[in-house]
Scaffold this active site. Structure first.
Site, PDB file in Angstrom:
ATOM      1  CE1 TYR A 144      -5.606   3.507   7.593  1.00 33.38           C
ATOM      2  CE2 TYR A 144      -4.011   1.676   7.695  1.00 33.38           C
ATOM      3  CZ  TYR A 144      -4.398   2.854   8.394  1.00 33.38           C
ATOM      4  OH  TYR A 144      -3.884   3.790   8.982  1.00 33.38           O
ATOM      5  CG  ASP A 239      -0.684  -0.876   0.827  1.00 36.68           C
ATOM      6  OD1 ASP A 239       0.571  -1.539   1.442  1.00 36.68           O
ATOM      7  OD2 ASP A 239      -1.344  -0.225   1.330  1.00 36.68           O
ATOM      8  CE  LYS A 267      -0.148  -3.739   9.169  1.00 33.73           C
ATOM      9  NZ  LYS A 267      -1.153  -3.230   8.509  1.00 33.73           N
TER      10      LYS A 267
HETATM   11  C1  LIG Z   1      -1.063  -1.618   8.123  1.00 36.15           C
HETATM   12  C2  LIG Z   1      -1.292  -1.343   6.632  1.00 36.15           C
HETATM   13  C3  LIG Z   1      -0.923  -0.136   6.288  1.00 36.15           C
HETATM   14  C4  LIG Z   1      -0.143   1.070   7.230  1.00 36.15           C
HETATM   15  O1  LIG Z   1       1.141   0.387   7.742  1.00 36.15           O
HETATM   16  P1  LIG Z   1       1.387   1.266   9.280  1.00 36.15           P
HETATM   17  O2  LIG Z   1       2.761   0.469   9.760  1.00 36.15           O
HETATM   18  O3  LIG Z   1       0.216   0.898  10.090  1.00 36.15           O
HETATM   19  O4  LIG Z   1       1.706   2.769   9.075  1.00 36.15           O
HETATM   20  C5  LIG Z   1      -0.936   0.573   4.959  1.00 36.15           C
HETATM   21  N1  LIG Z   1      -1.217  -0.527   4.107  1.00 36.15           N
HETATM   22  C6  LIG Z   1      -1.959  -1.684   4.602  1.00 36.15           C
HETATM   23  C7  LIG Z   1      -2.576  -2.510   3.304  1.00 36.15           C
HETATM   24  C8  LIG Z   1      -2.022  -2.004   5.710  1.00 36.15           C
HETATM   25  O5  LIG Z   1      -2.461  -3.134   5.942  1.00 36.15           O
END
Ligand SMILES: *Cc1c(COP(=O)(O)O)cnc(C)c1O
Length: 428
Positions: A144, A239, A267
Site C-alpha cells: 500500500y 516506501d 507516520k
Molecule cells: C500509511 C502508509 C502510506 C500512506 O500514508 P498516509 O499518511 O495514510 O497517506 C503510504 N505507504 C505506506 C507504506 C503506508 O504504510
C-alpha cells in the site's frame, strides 16, 4: 463491555460522514462490528467514550512508537503552538527535522516535507517520471502506498502486465501505467522489465510489507530490485512510511544495506501529527520546484507543530536503547503468544520484525500475498472481537500490523498474553 455511547455516536456519524469515519479501516467492517469512539490515549493504553480501557497495539497505525501522549512530544507541540500554528514560511524546526532525517538516512541527501504518506509517494513518482522521462511504474500486489490514483491498481488478468483499477473513479488509462508484480518474486519483476523495461520510471516497494499483515522480504528480494532497476535505468523507491525509524534509528534500508534512489516517509517522523516526506539523491531531488521543474507544494507543509512533534520524537529515539528494548519486549510477546496458540490447538503463523508483528490464522508460512489471502479472516474477526472484550486493542483487520511502543511494559505484555489465552478459550 459497555458501548452505548460509541454506538450512539456512530449512528450520528454515519448520517454526516461516509461510513461514519474518516478512513475506511476504522469502520471495523473486516471484523464484523461497529467501531469504538476513542476519548484519550495514554502511554500504551487507549480509553473509549464508554470508559473501557484497552492495551493498544494499533498505535494510530504506525506513528506512535513512543506511545500515546508522550510528555516530551506534548510539550514540544504546546511550545510550538504558543508561537503560532502555521506561517506559510520557512521555520527552524523544519530545518532541524530535515537535518536529523538526512543524517539518519544517508541515501536522503535532500528532503521535501508534505502532509501525508499519500502525498509523499504521489510526489515521488511524479519526480521519478520527470527524472527518467518514462511513464510507467511497478508496484507490488499487497503493498500500500496511499490512495493516489496510480497506486489504487491491482494485478490484471494473467496475460496483461498492466494493472486494473482497484477503486471506482480510477481511470483505465491510469491503470495502464501501473504494472503489478508479486512481492518476494523477482521473476515476476524480471518478466515485466523484459517486456516494458524501457518505459519504467520506477519500482516502488515497501521494504518490509506492512499493509497485507507483516510480510518480510526474502534476503535477495530487495537486492534483486536494486540490481534490476540500476541495470534498466529505473529508480528504486523505498516506501518507508511505516518502516522509517520503526525497526532501527533510520530507514530499513540501512538495516538491509541497500541504497534506494528515493525514499518516502511519514507516520513516525510526524510524532503523531500529519506529516509525510520524500527525499533521496541530490541530483534527483534538485528537480523539485523551486530548484527544478517538478511542481509540488503545500499550504501546511513543514508545519511548525508537526515538525516540533517529529523532532521531539526522533530526539528520544536517538537513544538506540529504545530499539533494543522494543526488540526484546516484542520478541517476548511473540514467543509467549506462540505457546498460547499451540496450547489451544490453533493453526497460526506469527511474523515479526522489531516492534511489528502479525498473527495470521493459517496453516502455512506467510511469505507472499498469495499466502496472506489463504488466511482465515473470519477466524481473525472472531478472535478480534473476543480479544477486544478482554481489553486488548488489535488492528481491526487481518491485513494490518500490530505495533508495540516504547510505552509497553512487561506487565502489558503479560496481560496481553492472558487476554489472548482467554479469547482463544472462548473460540475453542
Ligand atoms: C500509511 C502508509 C502510506 C500512506 O500514508 P498516509 O499518511 O495514510 O497517506 C503510504 N505507504 C505506506 C507504506 C503506508 O504504510
Amino acid at each position: 463491555m459497555q458501548r452505548e455511547k460509541s454506538d450512539q455516536l456512530f449512528k450520528i456519524a454515519k448520517e454526516c460522514m461516509p461510513g461514519g469515519v474518516s478512513s475506511p479501516v476504522r469502520a471495523f467492517k473486516a471484523v464484523g462490528m461497529d467501531p469504538l469512539f476513542i476519548q484519550r490515549g495514554q502511554g500504551a493504553r487507549i480509553y473509549d467514550v464508554d470508559g473501557n480501557e484497552f492495551i493498544d497495539y494499533v498505535g494510530s497505525f504506525g506513528p506512535l512508537i513512543l506511545g500515546h501522549s508522550h510528555p516530551e512530544v506534548v510539550k514540544a507541540i504546546r511550545e510550538a503552538a504558543q508561537n503560532g500554528t502555521s506561517y506559510g514560511a520557512p521555520c527552524e524546526k523544519e530545518l532541524e527535522l530535515a537535518q536529523m532525517i538526512c543524517s539518519a538516512i544517508p541515501s536522503i541527501e535532500k528532503i521535501r516535507f508534505v502532509n501525508s504518506g499519500t502525498e509523499a509517494t504521489m510526489s515521488a513518482i511524479r519526480l521519478a517520471r520527470a527524472y527518467t522521462g518514462r511513464s510507467k511504474i511497478v508496484k507490488f500486489e499487497g503493498c500500500y502506498h496511499g490512495h493516489a490514483d496510480s497506486f489504487l491498481i491491482k494485478a490484471g488478468s494473467g496475460l496483461l502486465t498492466s494493472g486494473v483499477p482497484n477503486s471506482a473513479g480510477v481511470l483505465e488509462e491510469q491503470a495502464r501505467n501501473t504494472l503489478v508484480a508479486r512481492y518476494n518474486d523477482l521473476e515476476s519483476v524480471e518478466k515485466i522489465f523484459r517486456e516494458e523495461g524501457r518505459d519504467i520510471a520506477a519500482v516502488i516497494v515497501e521494504p518490509v510489507a506492512g499493509n497485507m499483515g507483516l510480510v518480510l522480504p526474502d534476503p535477495d528480494f530487495l537486492k534483486g530490485l536494486r540490481k534490476i532497476t540500476s541495470y534498466s535505468g529505473s529508480l528504486l523507491i523505498f516506501d518507508e512510511v511505516i518502516t522509517g525509524f520503526r525497526i532501527c534509528y533510520g530507514g530499513f534500508q540501512d538495516f538491509a544495506g541497500i541504497t534506494p534512489d528515493l525514499t518516502t516517509l511519514g507516520k513516525i517522523i510526524g510524532g503523531g501529527l500529519p506529516v509525510g516526506a520524500y527525499g533521496g539523491r541530490k541530483d534527483i531531488m534538485s528537480r523539485v520546484a523551486p530548484e527544478g521543474d517538478v511542481y509540488q507544494a503545500g499550504t501546511l507543509s513543514g508545519n511548525p507543530l508537526a515538525m516540533a512533534a517529529g523532532v521531539a520524537t526522533l530526539k528520544i529515539l536517538q537513544d538506540r536503547d529504545w530499539y533494543d528494548r522494543l526488540e526484546v519486549i516484542t520478541y517476548m510477546l511473540a514467543t509467549r503468544l506462540k505457546t498460547v496458540f499451540e496450547e489451544h490447538g490453533f493453526f497460526y503463523t506469527i511474523n515479526r520484525i522489531g516492534s511489528m508483528f502479525s498473527v495470521f490464522f493459517t496453516e502455512s508460512e506467510v511469505k507472499t500475498y498469495e499466502d496472506v489471502l489463504k488466511c482465515d479472516t473470519a477466524k481473525y474477526a472472531q478472535f478480534y472481537r473476543h480479544l477486544l472484550e478482554e481489553g486488548v486493542y488489535f488492528p481491526p483487520s487481518q491485513f494490518e500490523v500490530c505495533f508495540v511502543s516504547c510505552a509497553h511494559e512487561m506487565e502489558d505484555i503479560e496481560a496481553t498474553v492472558q487476554a489472548v489465552a482467554r479469547a482463544l478459550d472462548k473460540m475453542a
